[in-house]
Design a protein around this motif. Structure first.
Motif, PDB file in Angstrom:
ATOM      1  N   PRO B 302       0.831  -1.200   0.000  1.00  0.00           N
ATOM      2  CA  PRO B 302       0.000   0.000   0.000  1.00  0.00           C
ATOM      3  C   PRO B 302       0.871   1.258   0.000  1.00  0.00           C
ATOM      4  O   PRO B 302       1.778   1.378   0.822  1.00  0.00           O
ATOM      5  N   HIS B 303       0.630   2.152  -0.916  1.00  0.00           N
ATOM      6  CA  HIS B 303       1.397   3.400  -1.005  1.00  0.00           C
ATOM      7  C   HIS B 303       0.659   4.488  -0.241  1.00  0.00           C
ATOM      8  O   HIS B 303      -0.460   4.842  -0.588  1.00  0.00           O
ATOM      9  N   LEU B 304       1.320   4.992   0.781  1.00  0.00           N
ATOM     10  CA  LEU B 304       0.661   5.948   1.674  1.00  0.00           C
ATOM     11  C   LEU B 304       1.678   6.999   2.107  1.00  0.00           C
ATOM     12  O   LEU B 304       2.871   6.849   1.866  1.00  0.00           O
ATOM     13  N   PRO B 305       1.210   8.087   2.756  1.00  0.00           N
ATOM     14  CA  PRO B 305       2.164   9.060   3.292  1.00  0.00           C
ATOM     15  C   PRO B 305       3.118   8.370   4.268  1.00  0.00           C
ATOM     16  O   PRO B 305       2.686   7.562   5.085  1.00  0.00           O
ATOM     17  N   LEU B 306       4.402   8.665   4.133  1.00  0.00           N
ATOM     18  CA  LEU B 306       5.405   8.018   4.975  1.00  0.00           C
ATOM     19  C   LEU B 306       5.859   8.977   6.061  1.00  0.00           C
ATOM     20  O   LEU B 306       6.282  10.088   5.776  1.00  0.00           O
ATOM     21  N   ASN B 307       5.746   8.530   7.311  1.00  0.00           N
ATOM     22  CA  ASN B 307       6.139   9.345   8.458  1.00  0.00           C
ATOM     23  C   ASN B 307       6.860   8.483   9.474  1.00  0.00           C
ATOM     24  O   ASN B 307       6.862   7.269   9.391  1.00  0.00           O
ATOM     25  N   LEU B 308       7.445   9.139  10.456  1.00  0.00           N
ATOM     26  CA  LEU B 308       7.959   8.487  11.648  1.00  0.00           C
ATOM     27  C   LEU B 308       7.213   9.079  12.837  1.00  0.00           C
ATOM     28  O   LEU B 308       7.096  10.296  12.901  1.00  0.00           O
ATOM     29  N   PRO B 309       6.692   8.285  13.751  1.00  0.00           N
ATOM     30  CA  PRO B 309       6.614   6.833  13.709  1.00  0.00           C
ATOM     31  C   PRO B 309       5.776   6.364  12.521  1.00  0.00           C
ATOM     32  O   PRO B 309       4.883   7.087  12.078  1.00  0.00           O
ATOM     33  N   HIS B 711       8.978  13.313  10.697  1.00  0.00           N
ATOM     34  CA  HIS B 711       8.303  13.030  11.949  1.00  0.00           C
ATOM     35  C   HIS B 711       6.862  13.526  11.853  1.00  0.00           C
ATOM     36  O   HIS B 711       6.584  14.512  11.164  1.00  0.00           O
ATOM     37  N   LEU B 712       5.956  12.827  12.518  1.00  0.00           N
ATOM     38  CA  LEU B 712       4.528  13.156  12.448  1.00  0.00           C
ATOM     39  C   LEU B 712       4.231  14.608  12.811  1.00  0.00           C
ATOM     40  O   LEU B 712       3.328  15.220  12.266  1.00  0.00           O
ATOM     41  N   ALA B 713       4.970  15.178  13.775  1.00  0.00           N
ATOM     42  CA  ALA B 713       4.726  16.569  14.167  1.00  0.00           C
ATOM     43  C   ALA B 713       5.726  17.492  13.467  1.00  0.00           C
ATOM     44  O   ALA B 713       5.912  18.624  13.892  1.00  0.00           O
ATOM     45  N   ARG B 714       6.372  16.955  12.414  1.00  0.00           N
ATOM     46  CA  ARG B 714       7.317  17.751  11.623  1.00  0.00           C
ATOM     47  C   ARG B 714       8.463  18.301  12.479  1.00  0.00           C
ATOM     48  O   ARG B 714       8.946  19.395  12.235  1.00  0.00           O
ATOM     49  N   ILE B 715       8.874  17.559  13.511  1.00  0.00           N
ATOM     50  CA  ILE B 715      10.053  17.958  14.277  1.00  0.00           C
ATOM     51  C   ILE B 715      11.265  17.473  13.478  1.00  0.00           C
ATOM     52  O   ILE B 715      11.468  16.266  13.337  1.00  0.00           O
ATOM     53  N   PRO B 716      12.061  18.408  12.900  1.00  0.00           N
ATOM     54  CA  PRO B 716      13.116  17.983  11.976  1.00  0.00           C
ATOM     55  C   PRO B 716      14.106  17.018  12.621  1.00  0.00           C
ATOM     56  O   PRO B 716      14.578  16.088  11.979  1.00  0.00           O
ATOM     57  N   ALA B 717      14.417  17.246  13.910  1.00  0.00           N
ATOM     58  CA  ALA B 717      15.415  16.401  14.569  1.00  0.00           C
ATOM     59  C   ALA B 717      14.937  14.956  14.692  1.00  0.00           C
ATOM     60  O   ALA B 717      15.746  14.047  14.836  1.00  0.00           O
ATOM     61  N   PHE B 718      13.630  14.735  14.631  1.00  0.00           N
ATOM     62  CA  PHE B 718      13.093  13.379  14.748  1.00  0.00           C
ATOM     63  C   PHE B 718      12.726  12.796  13.383  1.00  0.00           C
ATOM     64  O   PHE B 718      12.178  11.705  13.298  1.00  0.00           O
ATOM     65  N   PRO B 729       6.274   7.524  -9.368  1.00  0.00           N
ATOM     66  CA  PRO B 729       4.852   7.280  -9.113  1.00  0.00           C
ATOM     67  C   PRO B 729       4.178   6.352 -10.130  1.00  0.00           C
ATOM     68  O   PRO B 729       3.246   5.647  -9.786  1.00  0.00           O
ATOM     69  N   GLU B 730       4.661   6.318 -11.369  1.00  0.00           N
ATOM     70  CA  GLU B 730       4.038   5.439 -12.361  1.00  0.00           C
ATOM     71  C   GLU B 730       4.790   4.128 -12.536  1.00  0.00           C
ATOM     72  O   GLU B 730       4.640   3.447 -13.543  1.00  0.00           O
ATOM     73  N   ALA B 731       5.656   3.792 -11.589  1.00  0.00           N
ATOM     74  CA  ALA B 731       6.291   2.468 -11.578  1.00  0.00           C
ATOM     75  C   ALA B 731       5.702   1.685 -10.408  1.00  0.00           C
ATOM     76  O   ALA B 731       5.131   2.282  -9.494  1.00  0.00           O
ATOM     77  N   LEU B 732       5.838   0.359 -10.414  1.00  0.00           N
ATOM     78  CA  LEU B 732       5.285  -0.417  -9.300  1.00  0.00           C
ATOM     79  C   LEU B 732       5.874   0.065  -7.979  1.00  0.00           C
ATOM     80  O   LEU B 732       5.173   0.185  -6.979  1.00  0.00           O
ATOM     81  N   ASN B 733       7.175   0.353  -7.977  1.00  0.00           N
ATOM     82  CA  ASN B 733       7.795   0.956  -6.789  1.00  0.00           C
ATOM     83  C   ASN B 733       7.502   2.455  -6.812  1.00  0.00           C
ATOM     84  O   ASN B 733       8.326   3.270  -7.205  1.00  0.00           O
ATOM     85  N   ALA B 734       6.293   2.800  -6.396  1.00  0.00           N
ATOM     86  CA  ALA B 734       5.821   4.187  -6.533  1.00  0.00           C
ATOM     87  C   ALA B 734       6.340   5.051  -5.385  1.00  0.00           C
ATOM     88  O   ALA B 734       5.570   5.615  -4.618  1.00  0.00           O
ATOM     89  N   THR B 735       7.662   5.138  -5.285  1.00  0.00           N
ATOM     90  CA  THR B 735       8.259   5.902  -4.188  1.00  0.00           C
ATOM     91  C   THR B 735       8.558   7.322  -4.629  1.00  0.00           C
ATOM     92  O   THR B 735       9.144   7.547  -5.678  1.00  0.00           O
ATOM     93  N   ARG B 736       8.120   8.272  -3.856  1.00  0.00           N
ATOM     94  CA  ARG B 736       8.567   9.649  -4.015  1.00  0.00           C
ATOM     95  C   ARG B 736       8.690  10.228  -2.617  1.00  0.00           C
ATOM     96  O   ARG B 736       8.384   9.548  -1.640  1.00  0.00           O
ATOM     97  N   SER B 737       9.162  11.463  -2.531  1.00  0.00           N
ATOM     98  CA  SER B 737       9.426  12.020  -1.217  1.00  0.00           C
ATOM     99  C   SER B 737       8.154  12.030  -0.378  1.00  0.00           C
ATOM    100  O   SER B 737       7.127  12.553  -0.801  1.00  0.00           O
ATOM    101  N   GLY B 738       8.237  11.436   0.800  1.00  0.00           N
ATOM    102  CA  GLY B 738       7.111  11.493   1.729  1.00  0.00           C
ATOM    103  C   GLY B 738       5.957  10.563   1.405  1.00  0.00           C
ATOM    104  O   GLY B 738       4.948  10.566   2.094  1.00  0.00           O
ATOM    105  N   ASN B 739       6.081   9.776   0.340  1.00  0.00           N
ATOM    106  CA  ASN B 739       4.965   8.930  -0.042  1.00  0.00           C
ATOM    107  C   ASN B 739       5.498   7.688  -0.761  1.00  0.00           C
ATOM    108  O   ASN B 739       6.448   7.797  -1.516  1.00  0.00           O
TER     109      ASN B 739
END
Lengths: 128, 810
Positions: B302-309, B711-718, B729-739
């Motif tokens: 599933p391709h979704l927004p990527l964050n930490l945690p 980071h979920l709260a956009r704390i750069p250090a985390f 985005p148009e390849a099966l490995n649909a990786t781009r920044s943050g998603n």
């Protein structure tokens, strides 16, 4: 010798109390109470005894925790504080602890001098 | 003098303590009380986890019916062994809180529109929007329905109890570090919060519509050009279930709307934050006849927004009746994507439109009554109170019509507004809650289908494989049974005739089991062929699905390893189709030697967006420039009006077969450009943008397209440092920044289940833990971990870190 006892007692009681009381209790009121026991003619010595105890307590504890953590979190928090390295974070923590305890001890000594002065007959101690 | 000295010192001491104990003492920035944060006995130092120390835990959980055990494997994945499902979920709740307490709190707050309580003014608009689009109301509605099934509600209550057992034993010094930085305390969990988490993720996936954009574009272009540029079905479409019409008895097309489409004129409304674009996912399953092992294989990413945690947390739940492994979503009991000993499943988003907008005609400027079926009808007004950190609460009046809430007002016309009808916030069937735990314990296809019936939102293409050899895919969810074109444009809200009342029956949803071709797949494309009689409308991708169709048909000796290669493939059919056409049109007569070198690179390129290649940079920049020169009319129109933007396949269509199309012209120039001119100008623009990097030695796709995971709260250090990762985005490995692929899983369903997986993050939500981001590099490199699917608590086929015991009673 007095000075060492003051330092040591502040460190010991501070360490024990730190686990039960809010952060500021440890340093300021405890250093103050212990400062009341030990009288120094030169208040700067009281400050020093408190300062060293607070410094060692806060720096030592943060150093201990951070070393087990390989400075991982201290490094991240340092970034949050504008790019301070882990060691710098420990130092800031230590200095803060020292300052708080030193001020507590100093206030205690100045208090004792003030009360002493009020009922005093002897000559005033040299001003510091 | 001595009085003075004493009081000065006292004042200084007290002042320092006050300063360090006050949040934001100078009112400059949101600074927490620094004394507490820095104190090594209470502050962030306490969150610094010791590396390599795993004390054996013994935890008392009063509600437990029998003792339970947890085994942590080498990646800190908890494997829970409990006497029954309720106990397993209670332990799951406890461990989820242990690993992800702050994330749980944030998710519930985001859904409820309560972020401003802890953040301040910055999130007021966000909170207002969450409330205006009805997430809290939707959660209340869900809870109302769930209360009707006490048996499944008991499961949720056990999970809740587990979370709260963890919270209640915490001292402030144990709070996750984000609580200390934002200076607040965790609240107890409650079932409503689980509903809020569900609604928040529903909004992430199915708060999609282009009703305003479509209506404006139709009014701007007229129906001829509109229908040519924005047909409901793309050419060369890939369809999930090609022969879906066999499911339906009557093949009559859907009835027409009473009022023709797009009659409401232009709309000038504030931009709404929708589900992110280009969000997508892949899943597929191949039958035993197409694998070298003779067992079916299922894959999902599933391709979704990527964050930490991370959004996901891996877990195994083992009871006498169930043994399930996969990723869970903190806040929901059970496993969302995964497998048990008998069945495996994976999801992709089904983008059918479940969100429609209606024009409300007010009878007066006070907006209290509106026209409906020839009568005046009163609107309901609800005042929402948004608590804001550091200032007075903000009050917001939300007006509800019988369509739903008026989310935002028309900025030009005081007599009309837009009301929203979003199926996902209406009261669900009571069976919704039992769905996840039902499929977690399913033994076969029929059981899986029985529980899928209860699933509602967000609509998903559910792929399935079982150890007895079945593969299947079902478009699962609660989809309104609409009239033709209903919900494609803004509809008139003055008549009940425009209300949809029915939903597509579960039996008639597109599905396929054990097809002759030996595979099922979905990548967010259209669910059904054009003959399918229920009306479908939404955003659908084609390139990933077409590539899957091609690759899955090609081979019949698939293994887990070739499936990993496919899942992480950076090949794009978009580039394969577009680049030769772009090169054909490019005028090469005036190019410099460097530019000719670039053409050479592109001509030799195999259309893969691999991390160490240069050609993808050239293609991507050229493609983007072509988009803005070719469709410049849409960018200009977009400055003043919300309009649609032509899809990528439309650009390819023009390149391939429509050299005379008027859109080739660049509006701002006096002459009329030919395709050759526009394509060449786009090339030069792209080169111009890349000029500063031309001399760099190792400037490659990985450097050009760094993947940022914040980071979920956009704390750069985390946040994670930028990652080098391939993908497009148009390849099966649909990786781009943050998603991108938020969980990659490949599972072989044989007598022994073999599975591999990875997600970009780590099990712990604590930035002071080594398990916070330890999967990132593996994920970025397209590698996998073998998943340790334990058969019992004594299973020793893989290394374990430590164990914990949960015992009943206080």
């Amino acid at each position: 010798m007095n000075l060492f006892f003051q330092f040591f007692l502040t460190l010991l009681i501070g360490f024990a109390a730190q686990f039960f009381l809010p952060w500021w209790w440890v340093i300021a009121p405890i250093a103050f109470l212990i400062g009341l026991i030990f009288y120094n003619t030169h208040s700067i010595y009281s400050f020093l005894a408190g300062f060293l105890a607070g410094l060692l307590l806060w720096w030592g504890m943060s150093y201990y925790l951070s070393t087990l953590n390989h400075d991982l979190l201290a490094g991240r928090m340092g970034q949050l504080f504008g790019g301070i390295p882990a060691l710098g974070m420990e130092l800031i923590t230590g200095l803060l602890g020292g300052l708080l305890a030193g001020l507590g001890a100093l206030t205690a000594n100045l208090g004792r001098q003030m009360i002493k002065k009020k009922n005093a007959v002897e000559a005033p101690s040299t001003s510091e | 003098m001595r009085y003075f000295k004493f009081f000065l010192s006292l004042f200084l001491s007290a002042g320092l303590v006050w300063l360090l104990n006050t949040s934001d003492p100078l009112g400059l920035a949101s600074i927490p009380p620094l004394g507490n944060l820095l104190c090594p006995f209470t502050g962030f130092w306490q969150n610094a986890e010791a590396m390599g120390e795993y004390p054996a835990e013994q935890i008392h959980l009063p509600g437990l019916s029998e003792p339970a055990k947890v085994v942590y494997d080498s990646r800190m994945v908890p494997h829970i062994f409990a006497g029954n499902t309720k106990d397993a979920l209670m332990v799951q709740g406890y461990l989820t809180a242990k690993f992800r307490l702050w994330q749980l709190d944030m998710a519930a707050r985001s859904g409820a529109g309560r972020l401003s309580e802890i953040i301040g003014d910055r999130t007021i608009e966000y909170d207002r929007f969450q409330r205006r689009r009805g997430l809290p109301r939707g959660a209340q509605n869900a809870l109302k329905a769930w209360n009707n099934t006490p048996d499944t509600l008991a499961m949720l209550l056990a999970y809740t109890e587990g979370i709260n057992a963890y919270i209640s034993q915490l001292k402030p010094r144990d709070y996750p570090v984000e609580f200390k930085i934002l200076n607040y305390a965790p609240e107890p969990w409650e079932p409503l919060k689980t509903a809020l988490v569900l609604k928040l993720n529903t909004a992430l996936l199915c708060f999609k519509e282009e009703d305003v954009e479509s209506t404006n574009t139709l009014n701007w272009l007229g129906s001829d050009i509109f229908n040519q540029l924005f047909p409901e079905r793309p050419p060369n479409e890939s369809v999930i279930v090609p022969d879906s019409c066999r499911l339906v008895d009557t093949l009559s097309p859907p009835p027409s709307l009473q009022t023709p489409a797009g009659t409401t004129g232009y709309w000038d409304v504030p931009f709404l934050q929708e589900s992110p674009r280009d969000i997508g996912s892949n899943n597929w399953a191949v039958s035993a006849s197409k694998t070298s092992s003779g067992n079916p294989i299922l894959c999902n990413d599933p391709h979704l927004p990527l964050n930490l945690p991370s959004l996901w947390m891996e877990i195994q739940l083992h009871t006498p009746d169930m043994n399930v492994y996969g990723v869970s979503l903190p806040g929901l009991p059970g496993v969302v994507l995964g497998f048990n000993e008998n069945v495996a499943w994976g999801w992709t988003n089904a983008s059918h439109d479940v969100l429609d907008w209606y024009q409300v005609q007010w009878t007066g400027p006070d907006k209290t009554h509106y026209v409906f079926d020839g009568e005046e009808r009163a609107a309901e007004q609800v005042v929402e109170t948004i608590q804001v950190k550091g200032r007075k609460p903000v009050l917001d009046t939300i007006t509800y019509t019988h369509w739903g809430p008026v989310v935002y007002q028309d900025r030009k016309d005081p007599k009309r507004d837009l009301a929203m009808r979003w199926a996902a916030i209406e009261e669900p069937n009571a069976s919704e809650l039992g769905f996840l735990l039902g499929i977690n314990a399913a033994h076969n296809y029929d059981e899986f289908q029985r529980y899928s019936r209860g699933y509602h939102f967000p609509g998903q293409n559910m792929v399935f494989a079982s150890s007895n050899g079945d593969i299947a895919i079902t478009v699962t969810g609660k989809y309104p049974d609409k009239k033709a074109e209903q919900g494609r444009f803004i509809q008139m809200g003055n008549t009940s005739a425009n209300f949809w009342t029915d939903y597509i029956p579960f039996e008639e949803l597109p599905r396929m089991k054990n097809p002759v071709r030996g595979f099922v797949e979905s990548a967010n494309q259209l669910s059904a062929g054009p003959e399918y009689p229920h009306y479908y409308n939404g955003k659908f991708n084609t390139y990933r699905g077409r590539y899957l169709d091609r690759k899955l048909a090609e081979d019949d000796r698939f293994s887990l390893y070739t499936m990993m290669d496919l899942q992480t493939s950076n090949y794009s059919i978009l580039a394969e189709e577009a680049l030769p056409l772009m090169l054909r049109y490019l005028d090469q007569t005036h190019l410099s030697a460097i530019e000719m070198g670039m053409i050479q690179l592109l001509e030799n390129w195999k259309f893969t967006f691999n991390v160490d290649e240069v050609a993808p940079i050239l293609f991507d920049e050229w493609w983007n420039s072509l988009d803005s020169t070719l469709w410049d009319e849409f960018y200009h129109a977009g400055d003043t009006l919300a309009v649609l933007h032509p899809e990528k396949w439309e650009t390819v269509t023009l390149l391939r077969s429509d050299p005379m199309n008027t859109f080739w012209d660049i509006e701002t120039t006096p002459e009329r450009e030919s395709p050759t001119q526009t394509v060449t100008i786009a090339f030069q623009q792209a080169i111009g943008k890349l000029r500063e990097h031309l001399g760099e030695v190792d400037y490659d796709w990985g450097k050009h397209h760094p993947v940022q995971i914040n980071h979920l709260a956009r704390i750069p250090a985390f946040s994670a440092p930028p990652l080098r990762a391939g993908g497009y985005p148009e390849a099966l490995n649909a990786t781009r920044s943050g998603n991108g692929p938020s969980w990659r899983m490949v599972v072989e369903m044989g007598p022994e289940v073999k599975a591999y997986g990875v997600y970009p993050g780590g099990q712990s939500g604590n930035p002071g833990s080594f398990y916070y981001d330890n999967f990132l590099q593996t994920w970025a490199e397209g590698l996998y971990y073998p998943l340790f699917f334990m058969s019992s608590a004594d299973d020793n086929r893989q290394e374990v870190l430590c164990e914990g015991a949960f015992v009943p009673g206080g």
